[in-house]
Write a protein that holds these residues in place. Structure first.
Motif, PDB file in Angstrom:
ATOM      1  N   ALA A  63       0.826  -1.209   0.000  1.00  0.00           N
ATOM      2  CA  ALA A  63       0.000   0.000   0.000  1.00  0.00           C
ATOM      3  C   ALA A  63       0.863   1.262   0.000  1.00  0.00           C
ATOM      4  O   ALA A  63       0.579   2.226  -0.727  1.00  0.00           O
ATOM      5  CB  ALA A  63      -0.936  -0.005   1.208  1.00  0.00           C
ATOM      6  N   VAL A 114      -4.511   1.531  -3.976  1.00  0.00           N
ATOM      7  CA  VAL A 114      -4.301   1.460  -2.525  1.00  0.00           C
ATOM      8  C   VAL A 114      -5.630   1.220  -1.818  1.00  0.00           C
ATOM      9  O   VAL A 114      -5.752   0.343  -0.956  1.00  0.00           O
ATOM     10  CB  VAL A 114      -3.650   2.754  -1.994  1.00  0.00           C
ATOM     11  CG1 VAL A 114      -3.608   2.738  -0.463  1.00  0.00           C
ATOM     12  CG2 VAL A 114      -2.245   2.925  -2.555  1.00  0.00           C
ATOM     13  N   LYS A 148      -6.790  -2.112   0.343  1.00  0.00           N
ATOM     14  CA  LYS A 148      -7.187  -2.025   1.748  1.00  0.00           C
ATOM     15  C   LYS A 148      -8.582  -2.593   1.971  1.00  0.00           C
ATOM     16  O   LYS A 148      -8.838  -3.295   2.951  1.00  0.00           O
ATOM     17  CB  LYS A 148      -7.131  -0.575   2.220  1.00  0.00           C
ATOM     18  CG  LYS A 148      -5.707  -0.033   2.408  1.00  0.00           C
ATOM     19  CD  LYS A 148      -5.737   1.397   2.896  1.00  0.00           C
ATOM     20  CE  LYS A 148      -4.328   1.914   3.177  1.00  0.00           C
ATOM     21  NZ  LYS A 148      -4.338   3.335   3.615  1.00  0.00           N
TER      22      LYS A 148
END
Length: 237
Positions: free
Chosen positions: A214, A226, A230
């Motif tokens: 990330a 990113v 997540k």
């Protein structure tokens, strides 16, 4: 057609890079109930050898269903469907024989009482099953596993172009996060995406590998990637 022939026919339809990726998945923990096949037994294995390794490690049902699952992870949904259908057709053509009996079949067991509460650990999303009872007593505790980290990171790297992937590997050789030692260049200079993921997991562990990925993507201005990473790691998508 035997199960071995079905699996071999499926693997023969894969190009070399996809076949290597399938072997990589076989060396990872895809299911809790399926022990991974050691990398040393797969890295130089041909398609025939790979089928042999699978049949030595798993039952016929498991070998087929695991192959289908891996193909879907690789977005080969059509190949997964063909294998699934061919195997189902083969089983239907050779039904198991049961001894004749004059006894009446046993009545079906009553369905368990449906709980009033369904809870999940880790904040995951649950699609509730259809339950046949109207009882509201009791509680069901359901654990939903997050997506396995190595396939998750591999999916992320697969979305990078060749130059971006090269840049990503360069970042791995630099200090990125405190507590995460850079990976030596010699281990990465000729590494493909699967090898890179393996080096990250070996060097950082699962959670830190996600955090490093990330952070590097953020430095490369891949902010949407990113967020996607997540969310998927958190089990939301």
């Amino acid at each position: 057609m035997s199960v071995q022939e079905l699996l071999l026919e499926t693997l023969e339809d894969l190009i070399e890079d996809d076949f290597k990726k399938l072997k990589w998945f076989l060396s990872m923990k895809i299911r809790d109930s399926c022990k991974p096949i050691p990398t040393s037994r797969l890295e130089t294995a041909s398609r025939i050898d790979t089928v042999r390794r699978m049949m030595e490690s798993y039952s016929e049902d498991t070998a087929v269903s695991l192959t289908v699952e891996i193909l879907r992870k690789m977005n080969h949904n059509e190949a997964a469907g063909r294998l699934e259908s061919a195997y189902a057709g083969q089983k239907a053509a050779t039904p198991a024989t049961t001894p004749a009996s004059s006894a009446a079949p046993a009545p079906a067991a009553p369905a368990p009482a449906a709980p009033g509460t369904i809870s999940a650990e880790g904040g995951s999303v649950i699609i509730a099953p259809q339950l046949g009872s109207t009882s509201t007593s009791g509680t069901w505790n359901i654990t939903i596993n997050k997506m396995e980290v190595p396939p998750l990171i591999l999916d992320t790297l697969d979305e990078l172009g060749a130059d971006e992937f090269k840049r990503f590997r360069w970042y791995l050789t630099q200090p990125v996060l405190a507590g995460c030692e850079p990976i030596r260049k010699v281990y990465l200079e000729s590494a493909d995406r699967q090898d890179t993921v393996s080096k990250m997991i070996d060097g950082y562990g699962a959670e830190s590998a996600v955090n490093v990925t990330a952070e590097i993507l953020k430095r490369m201005n891949h902010n949407s990637a990113v967020e996607k990473l997540k969310r998927r790691y958190a089990g939301v998508a």
